[in-house]
Design a protein around this motif. Structure first.
Motif, PDB file in Angstrom:
ATOM      1  N   ASN A 102       0.880  -1.073  -0.004  1.00 16.16           N
ATOM      2  CA  ASN A 102      -0.008  -0.018   0.052  1.00 16.16           C
ATOM      3  C   ASN A 102       0.824   1.316  -0.008  1.00 16.16           C
ATOM      4  O   ASN A 102       1.779   1.222   0.667  1.00 16.16           O
ATOM      5  N   TYR A 156       0.318   5.814   0.501  1.00 13.66           N
ATOM      6  CA  TYR A 156      -0.668   6.455   0.812  1.00 13.66           C
ATOM      7  C   TYR A 156       0.014   8.149   0.707  1.00 13.66           C
ATOM      8  O   TYR A 156       1.053   8.226   1.108  1.00 13.66           O
ATOM      9  N   PHE A 181      -3.132   3.734  -3.194  1.00 13.96           N
ATOM     10  CA  PHE A 181      -3.293   2.369  -3.643  1.00 13.96           C
ATOM     11  C   PHE A 181      -2.879   1.429  -2.818  1.00 13.96           C
ATOM     12  O   PHE A 181      -2.373   1.479  -2.052  1.00 13.96           O
ATOM     13  N   THR A 182      -3.714   0.376  -3.225  1.00 12.93           N
ATOM     14  CA  THR A 182      -3.471  -0.885  -2.484  1.00 12.93           C
ATOM     15  C   THR A 182      -3.189  -1.848  -3.803  1.00 12.93           C
ATOM     16  O   THR A 182      -4.250  -2.027  -4.816  1.00 12.93           O
ATOM     17  N   SER A 197      -7.661   3.534  -3.458  1.00 14.43           N
ATOM     18  CA  SER A 197      -7.917   3.300  -1.744  1.00 14.43           C
ATOM     19  C   SER A 197      -7.842   4.667  -1.147  1.00 14.43           C
ATOM     20  O   SER A 197      -7.081   5.495  -1.540  1.00 14.43           O
ATOM     21  N   ASN A 256      -9.226   1.388   6.303  1.00  9.66           N
ATOM     22  CA  ASN A 256      -8.853   1.545   4.675  1.00  9.66           C
ATOM     23  C   ASN A 256      -9.465   1.072   3.697  1.00  9.66           C
ATOM     24  O   ASN A 256      -9.951  -0.631   3.742  1.00  9.66           O
ATOM     25  N   THR A 308     -11.235  -0.098  -0.112  1.00 11.35           N
ATOM     26  CA  THR A 308     -10.569   0.179  -1.477  1.00 11.35           C
ATOM     27  C   THR A 308     -11.737  -1.139  -2.326  1.00 11.35           C
ATOM     28  O   THR A 308     -12.841  -1.084  -1.891  1.00 11.35           O
ATOM     29  N   ASP A 309     -11.350  -1.485  -3.535  1.00  8.23           N
ATOM     30  CA  ASP A 309     -12.041  -2.039  -4.395  1.00  8.23           C
ATOM     31  C   ASP A 309     -12.914  -3.566  -3.975  1.00  8.23           C
ATOM     32  O   ASP A 309     -12.012  -4.165  -2.925  1.00  8.23           O
ATOM     33  N   PHE A 347     -10.568  -6.817  -3.740  1.00  5.82           N
ATOM     34  CA  PHE A 347      -9.378  -6.716  -3.167  1.00  5.82           C
ATOM     35  C   PHE A 347      -9.097  -8.063  -2.526  1.00  5.82           C
ATOM     36  O   PHE A 347      -8.042  -8.446  -2.355  1.00  5.82           O
ATOM     37  N   TYR A 383     -17.299  -2.204  -1.297  1.00  9.84           N
ATOM     38  CA  TYR A 383     -16.113  -1.958  -1.195  1.00  9.84           C
ATOM     39  C   TYR A 383     -15.492  -3.264  -0.070  1.00  9.84           C
ATOM     40  O   TYR A 383     -16.089  -3.561   0.717  1.00  9.84           O
ATOM     41  N   GLY A 430     -11.796  -3.708   2.129  1.00  5.86           N
ATOM     42  CA  GLY A 430     -10.609  -3.070   3.030  1.00  5.86           C
ATOM     43  C   GLY A 430     -10.011  -3.592   4.106  1.00  5.86           C
ATOM     44  O   GLY A 430     -10.246  -4.967   4.083  1.00  5.86           O
TER      45      GLY A 430
END
Length: 399
Positions: free
Chosen positions: A118, A120, A150-151, A182, A206, A208-209, A212, A221, A223
């Motif tokens: 990750n 940030y 990003f992740t 993310s 956190n 994200t998509d 994931f 989502y 995370g």
């Protein structure tokens, strides 16, 4: 109410202790000041499909992650950092898949490991300093954490993942690597161990998509959560400090006395003239106007000197005056100091003309920034405006 009553006896003392001409402000900092670097390590856990609250209390639902950050505090109230983290978070298969695996003789708990990297960019507002005035002695600081980045899913634990029947929902197998946008938010605590080091803890969520964890269904989502302990190291600034520092300057705290010392040390000007060439070779009035650091307003006590200059000009029609401003070389940078010295000269010029009725045709302004320093003994003496006599029939030039 009790606190207010206890504070009231000190109110009159406080009002008398703070002088009218006192100015308290932060030092002027450059872009490379107030930099820091941090290391962080702690448990992480997935926020994905099939994960239930009770799963967070199971040992298999947690992994250890960590990372490194580097950043800058732009003010006591706000900072920014960038960071990279490696985390192994947890996914969990659905109940049907676990039952099928158990029927085949596999007694796993349904957890599998998601390997991810990750990155940030975090905004770090200091909630403590936003709601309470910054104190140099304060040890505990509460931070908000708001980041985007990003992740990168680096695949799954193949042995664990392969034992479950997940064909119905699978989006990304262990051989596929995905990078997702993310966002995250959280709170942090920083405890000052010493001027150089903070002990920190931060808890973040956190997001994200949905893919994931390898599944794309149910939740919009996915995370993970992270609770990271760490150390933050603060680099020295150009003053030699590691934290924001206040500077208090005022006439009653030394500025008026400073001005007297300036007027009593004309021999320093002669020394400077010999060392620096033509600097201040002209006749100089005994009056000067001194300023606090990074300021160009004229305090009440300094107005006395401006008034004295105005009276001199009115009583000496054969003399005009060049108003020349300076800034000290140890504060800010040359372009900024040049503008600051111009503002100082302009303030004095406007007061002479508008408040004391001096004919503007008898005044001329000049400003040197920090390119010349008229006073060698103490750097702060150079936050000054001096007055150079110019006979009416002559037009001299300040060097």
């Amino acid at each position: 109410m009790i606190g207010l009553m206890l504070a009231m006896p000190f109110a009159s003392w406080a009002s008398s202790a703070v002088q009218e001409d006192s100015v308290t402000s932060l030092k002027h900092y450059t872009f490379l000041d107030n930099m820091f670097v941090g290391i962080h390590v702690g448990p992480t856990s997935g926020l994905v499909e099939n994960m239930r609250p009770r799963d967070y209390f199971k040992l298999g639902a947690h992994h250890i992650g960590g990372g490194i950050t580097i950043g800058k505090n732009f003010s006591p109230e706000f900072g920014v950092r960038i960071g990279g983290y490696y985390t192994n978070t947890t996914g969990v298969v659905n109940k049907d898949s676990r039952l099928k695996a158990e029927a085949k003789g596999y007694d796993g708990d349904g957890f599998y490991t998601i390997k991810n990297i990750n990155g940030y960019i975090d905004a770090l507002p200091s909630l403590t300093n936003i709601f309470c005035k910054y104190k140099e002695s304060r040890r505990l600081n509460v931070l908000g954490i708001f980041g985007i980045g990003f992740t990168h899913s680096n695949g799954f634990d193949t042995d664990e993942f392969a034992k479950y029947d997940v064909d119905r929902y699978i989006e990304a197998l262990d051989t596929k690597k995905r990078t997702f946008f993310s966002v995250r938010a959280g709170l942090g605590l920083a405890y000052k161990l010493c001027e150089a080091l903070d002990l920190t803890f931060e808890a973040t969520v956190n997001a994200t998509d949905d893919a994931f964890d390898g599944f794309r269904y149910d939740d919009k989502y996915d995370g993970y959560t992270a609770g990271l302990f760490g150390l933050t190291y603060h680099f020295k600034d150009h003053y030699g400090d590691r934290r924001f520092k206040y500077r208090t300057v005022g006439d009653d705290l030394g500025l008026d006395d400073l001005n007297d010392k300036i007027n009593q040390t004309r021999k320093d000007l002669e020394d400077a003239k010999n060392r620096r060439g033509k600097i201040l070779q002209q006749r100089i009035l005994d009056m000067t106007v001194s300023f606090p650091i990074d300021k160009y307003f004229i305090s009440d006590i300094q107005k006395r000197n401006v008034e004295a200059v105005a009276n001199y000009i009115k009583s000496h029609p054969d003399m005009n005056v060049v108003i020349c401003g300076y800034a000290d070389v140890e504060t800010a940078y040359p372009a900024y100091n040049m503008r600051l010295s111009k503002r100082r000269v302009t303030s004095v010029f406007n007061m002479l003309v508008n408040e004391y009725g001096v004919n503007p045709n008898r005044l001329r302004i000049d400003y040197k920034g920090d390119t010349l320093q008229p006073y060698d003994r103490k750097n702060e003496w150079n936050r000054v405006v001096v007055f150079v006599l110019e006979p009416v029939e002559e037009k001299s030039t300040i060097q």
